[in-house]
Design a protein around this motif. Structure first.
Motif, PDB file in Angstrom:
ATOM      1  N   LYS A 166      31.641  -3.761   2.569  1.00 34.22           N
ATOM      2  CA  LYS A 166      33.107  -3.454   2.436  1.00 34.22           C
ATOM      3  C   LYS A 166      33.214  -2.288   1.784  1.00 34.22           C
ATOM      4  N   LEU A 167      34.278  -1.563   2.584  1.00 33.34           N
ATOM      5  CA  LEU A 167      34.504  -0.137   2.174  1.00 33.34           C
ATOM      6  C   LEU A 167      35.828  -0.201   1.729  1.00 33.34           C
ATOM      7  N   ARG A 168      36.073   0.336   0.476  1.00 34.67           N
ATOM      8  CA  ARG A 168      37.452   0.251  -0.001  1.00 34.67           C
ATOM      9  C   ARG A 168      38.060   1.877  -0.046  1.00 34.67           C
ATOM     10  N   ILE A 169      38.894   2.239   0.539  1.00 34.01           N
ATOM     11  CA  ILE A 169      39.445   3.753   0.390  1.00 34.01           C
ATOM     12  C   ILE A 169      40.848   3.582   0.199  1.00 34.01           C
ATOM     13  N   ARG A 170      41.390   4.935  -0.005  1.00 32.32           N
ATOM     14  CA  ARG A 170      42.839   4.766  -0.210  1.00 32.32           C
ATOM     15  C   ARG A 170      43.379   5.186   1.039  1.00 32.32           C
ATOM     16  N   LYS A 171      44.575   4.434   1.370  1.00 31.60           N
ATOM     17  CA  LYS A 171      45.096   4.547   2.534  1.00 31.60           C
ATOM     18  C   LYS A 171      45.317   6.222   2.945  1.00 31.60           C
ATOM     19  N   LEU A 202      40.033  11.295   7.257  1.00 34.99           N
ATOM     20  CA  LEU A 202      38.926  11.799   6.712  1.00 34.99           C
ATOM     21  C   LEU A 202      37.774  10.800   6.928  1.00 34.99           C
ATOM     22  N   ILE A 203      37.845   9.508   6.213  1.00 39.74           N
ATOM     23  CA  ILE A 203      36.824   8.761   6.262  1.00 39.74           C
ATOM     24  C   ILE A 203      36.283   7.926   7.481  1.00 39.74           C
ATOM     25  N   ASN A 229       0.778  -1.221   0.163  1.00 41.17           N
ATOM     26  CA  ASN A 229       0.049  -0.050  -0.083  1.00 41.17           C
ATOM     27  C   ASN A 229       0.805   1.141   0.137  1.00 41.17           C
ATOM     28  N   SER A 230       2.108   1.032  -0.409  1.00 45.64           N
ATOM     29  CA  SER A 230       2.909   2.283  -0.305  1.00 45.64           C
ATOM     30  C   SER A 230       3.202   2.991  -1.607  1.00 45.64           C
ATOM     31  N   SER A 231       3.669   4.084  -1.723  1.00 47.08           N
ATOM     32  CA  SER A 231       3.987   4.772  -3.110  1.00 47.08           C
ATOM     33  C   SER A 231       5.509   4.908  -3.044  1.00 47.08           C
ATOM     34  N   VAL A 232       6.186   4.532  -1.891  1.00 49.63           N
ATOM     35  CA  VAL A 232       7.631   4.495  -1.815  1.00 49.63           C
ATOM     36  C   VAL A 232       8.568   3.433  -2.145  1.00 49.63           C
ATOM     37  N   THR A 233       9.361   3.719  -3.078  1.00 47.83           N
ATOM     38  CA  THR A 233      10.109   2.443  -3.364  1.00 47.83           C
ATOM     39  C   THR A 233      11.592   2.757  -3.045  1.00 47.83           C
ATOM     40  N   THR A 234      11.854   1.733  -2.295  1.00 44.98           N
ATOM     41  CA  THR A 234      13.489   1.766  -1.533  1.00 44.98           C
ATOM     42  C   THR A 234      14.486   0.935  -2.466  1.00 44.98           C
ATOM     43  N   PHE A 235      15.469   1.769  -2.784  1.00 44.65           N
ATOM     44  CA  PHE A 235      16.593   1.044  -3.300  1.00 44.65           C
ATOM     45  C   PHE A 235      17.543   0.441  -2.598  1.00 44.65           C
ATOM     46  N   GLY A 236      18.171  -0.491  -2.885  1.00 46.49           N
ATOM     47  CA  GLY A 236      19.175  -1.085  -2.135  1.00 46.49           C
ATOM     48  C   GLY A 236      20.355  -1.705  -3.237  1.00 46.49           C
ATOM     49  N   LEU A 237      21.468  -2.098  -2.466  1.00 46.55           N
ATOM     50  CA  LEU A 237      22.671  -2.269  -3.253  1.00 46.55           C
ATOM     51  C   LEU A 237      22.525  -4.025  -3.432  1.00 46.55           C
ATOM     52  N   SER A 238      22.429  -4.658  -4.647  1.00 51.16           N
ATOM     53  CA  SER A 238      21.989  -6.030  -4.642  1.00 51.16           C
ATOM     54  C   SER A 238      23.189  -6.805  -4.024  1.00 51.16           C
ATOM     55  N   SER A 239      23.148  -8.157  -3.746  1.00 52.52           N
ATOM     56  CA  SER A 239      24.284  -8.775  -2.967  1.00 52.52           C
ATOM     57  C   SER A 239      25.612  -8.686  -4.309  1.00 52.52           C
ATOM     58  N   ASN A 240      26.690  -8.595  -3.587  1.00 51.22           N
ATOM     59  CA  ASN A 240      28.080  -8.587  -4.089  1.00 51.22           C
ATOM     60  C   ASN A 240      28.108  -7.732  -5.400  1.00 51.22           C
ATOM     61  N   ASP A 241      27.098  -6.637  -5.239  1.00 56.61           N
ATOM     62  CA  ASP A 241      27.407  -5.455  -6.252  1.00 56.61           C
ATOM     63  C   ASP A 241      27.981  -4.231  -5.688  1.00 56.61           C
ATOM     64  N   SER A 242      28.491  -3.219  -6.313  1.00 57.32           N
ATOM     65  CA  SER A 242      29.339  -2.120  -5.831  1.00 57.32           C
ATOM     66  C   SER A 242      28.879  -0.776  -6.329  1.00 57.32           C
ATOM     67  N   ILE A 243      29.034   0.267  -5.436  1.00 56.32           N
ATOM     68  CA  ILE A 243      28.774   1.680  -5.890  1.00 56.32           C
ATOM     69  C   ILE A 243      29.626   2.464  -5.432  1.00 56.32           C
ATOM     70  N   ALA A 244      29.907   3.653  -5.897  1.00 55.95           N
ATOM     71  CA  ALA A 244      31.027   4.475  -5.709  1.00 55.95           C
ATOM     72  C   ALA A 244      30.357   5.592  -5.081  1.00 55.95           C
ATOM     73  N   ASP A 245      31.050   6.405  -4.057  1.00 56.81           N
ATOM     74  CA  ASP A 245      30.584   7.352  -3.381  1.00 56.81           C
ATOM     75  C   ASP A 245      31.728   8.624  -3.341  1.00 56.81           C
ATOM     76  N   VAL A 246      31.407   9.958  -3.500  1.00 59.55           N
ATOM     77  CA  VAL A 246      32.191  10.858  -3.225  1.00 59.55           C
ATOM     78  C   VAL A 246      32.081  11.810  -1.952  1.00 59.55           C
ATOM     79  N   PHE A 247      32.882  11.932  -1.097  1.00 59.65           N
ATOM     80  CA  PHE A 247      32.999  12.727   0.017  1.00 59.65           C
ATOM     81  C   PHE A 247      33.994  13.527   0.267  1.00 59.65           C
ATOM     82  N   ASP A 248      33.837  15.077   0.150  1.00 60.87           N
ATOM     83  CA  ASP A 248      34.856  16.036   0.231  1.00 60.87           C
ATOM     84  C   ASP A 248      36.128  15.659  -0.829  1.00 60.87           C
TER      85      ASP A 248
END
Ligand SMILES: Nc1ncnc2c1ncn2[C@@H]1O[C@H](COP(=O)(O)OP(=O)(O)OP(=O)(O)O)[C@@H](O)[C@H]1O
Ligand SMILES: [Mg+2]
Length: 503
Positions: free
Chosen positions: A145-150, A155-156, A95-114
């Protein structure tokens, strides 16, 4: 340019060497040594890599990892618009009009912070064993799993994770429960603070001190053998700032809010389950407790039917309970156990807040001393509270007003009996012109004091509920019989008035 080309060449050759070593080891080594040597090689590779990795598991033992939930929520807020996500999971209640997105299993996504890019991967594997037969864990083992540069580690680990862990507001519904999630969360962004809250400054100071003592009181609660929790009952007419006060409390302490919708809780046992799924450092709120559900007194709580007549099917009608299944009932005693009983201590550092417009309608059991630690009356706007509203909306506390104008305002506000919400409405409309705003407010307040202003419905409602603080506290100590006698009297009065009107 040449430098970049060289670094790509050396990375390619490093990867080539690793692949060659893996193949070589597979051919040469016996199977029992292969696993160990591959692990060693991977570690060696990570030493030379400029990246580091962090695992954020869904469960820490049998406890939920709050960081996992926060990451899940955070990624779902931008996953649908991210170009780097190739596969997303979608969830949507019937009964909801809201769709929630999630990351599928073993898929990855990039993000940019600062300006720093990070990579998230959602890892899902089957759980091989259950550590405890009493509290079974989900069949799937999930982690981010979070991958960042050393070089971005500081910051992270400080700012980025804080950013992700911003406060959340949770609510419960039967549809989310059927998806196995008792609470649904969204980021909590209410801007109300104790600075913007218009109320008597002394009372405000007391509440802030009480909250501060509570948050810093772990040792005290431990020493005195008390559960580390506190209860506040906020009462008063609509528009006096009860919900704003809750938001201010959450912002002050940095706690999450669990907004408990009692009408969505089918039974006492479900209520207990919800409680067990709340985190520490949180405020559990039940708004309008008098009208949420028909909470019967403990003595009137439905009794369990004889054992043989109890049906295993929770939806089956039950003859002993008059067609209603006793298991499907929420009672006052269930609610009292929720806030006060042994189960209320299954987490720590939690605040319970109940709000009501009708304190006189509450069962005395909810009001007895010790049940709610503080009863806070939110009332009509006083002059000190008006000064805060003037500051919020007009950027002055009335200090630049002439003495005559200030005393006129003071007199008018005491007589008008307007709520901060009513006053805010006037100020917000005229906020561009300070003089006009003040003169219009004066006019409205005078009209209200003389009973001329067109606020009929709300005003009547406020007046009938806006019992003086002392009187409300006196009522809190009444016996159930006294309460029902008084209610009968007031009902009689209303009936008499209506009869008069009809004639
Ligand atoms: N004490 C207050 N200080 C500052 N703003 C207030 C205050 N009371 C009310 N307001 C303003 O009025 C609006 C409604 O207030 P709020 O929802 O907090 O009232 P409430 O007491 O919870 O009402 P209800 O009983 O209807 O739930 C708020 O968004 C805020 O702008
Ligand atoms: Mg409210």
């Amino acid at each position: 340019m040449v430098e970049r080309k060289e670094s790509w060449t050396s990375l390619a050759s490093l990867l080539g060497t690793l692949a060659f070593c893996q193949t070589f080891l597979r051919m040469v080594l016996p199977p029992e040594l292969r696993h160990v040597s591959l692990k060693f090689l991977t570690r060696a590779f990570r030493c030379f890599s400029s990246y580091c990795y962090f695992d954020i598991a869904e469960m820490e033992g049998v406890k939920t990892n709050e960081l996992y939930n926060a990451v899940h929520l955070y990624l779902s807020s931008f996953a649908s618009t991210s170009a780097s996500a190739s596969r997303l999971s979608l969830t949507r209640a019937r009964n909801s009009s809201v769709t929630t997105f999630g990351l599928s299993s073993n898929d990855s996504i990039a993000d940019v912070f600062d300006g720093v890019t990070v990579q998230w991967e959602h890892a899902v594997t089957q759980r091989q064993s259950q550590p405890s037969p009493w509290r079974p864990l989900p069949d799937e083992k999930r982690s981010f799993k979070l991958r960042i540069r050393k070089r971005d580690k500081d910051l992270i680990l400080n700012s980025y994770l804080d950013y992700i862990m911003e406060r959340l507001i949770y609510t419960n519904s039967r549809s989310s429960e059927s998806h196995g999630r008792p609470w649904e969360a969204v980021p909590f962004k209410h801007p109300s603070t104790f600075d913007t809250l218009a109320m008597d400054p002394e009372k405000k100071r007391d509440i802030m001190e009480d909250l501060r003592d509570f948050a810093a009181g772990q040792a005290f609660y431990q020493r005195t053998g008390r559960a580390w929790k506190r209860g506040y009952l906020l009462y008063g007419p609509p528009g006096t700032g009860k919900s704003s006060m809750i938001a201010a409390m959450a912002n002050f302490l940095g706690y999450d809010i669990y907004d408990l919708e009692l009408t969505e809780v089918p039974s006492n046992s479900e209520l207990r389950k919800l409680l067990m799924k709340t985190s520490s450092k949180s405020i559990i709120v039940i708004e309008d407790i008098d009208c949420s559900v028909n909470l019967s007194n403990r003595s009137k709580a439905p009794k369990a039917p004889a054992l043989q007549s109890y049906s295993a099917d929770p939806d089956a009608p039950d003859a002993a309970s008059g067609g209603k299944n006793w298991n499907n009932t929420m009672t006052l005693s269930g609610l009292l156990n929720f806030t006060d009983g042994l189960w209320s201590c299954c987490g720590s550092e939690r605040i319970f807040v109940f709000t009501t417009n009708h304190i006189d309608k509450l069962d005395p059991a909810l009001l007895r001393s010790g049940r709610m630690d503080m009863h806070i009356c939110m009332s009509y706007c006083s002059y000190p509270a008006l000064q805060i509203l003037l500051h919020n909306y007009l950027g002055s506390e009335g200090k630049d007003l002439s003495e005559a104008a200030a005393s006129e305002l003071r007199e008018a506000v005491e007589k008008a009996k307007m709520t901060p919400a009513d006053i805010s409405e006037v100020l917000i409309k005229k906020r561009r012109n300070r003089e006009k705003a003040v003169s219009e407010l004066l006019e409205v307040m005078k009209a209200r004091a003389e009973g001329k202003e067109e606020y009929g419905g709300l005003r009547d409602k406020c007046e009938s509920n806006g019992v003086e603080e002392e009187e409300q506290e006196k009522r809190a100590l009444e016996s159930p019989k006294e309460v029902s006698d008084r209610e009968n009297d007031s009902c009689q009065k209303v009936e008499d008035q209506e009869e008069k009107k009809a004639n």
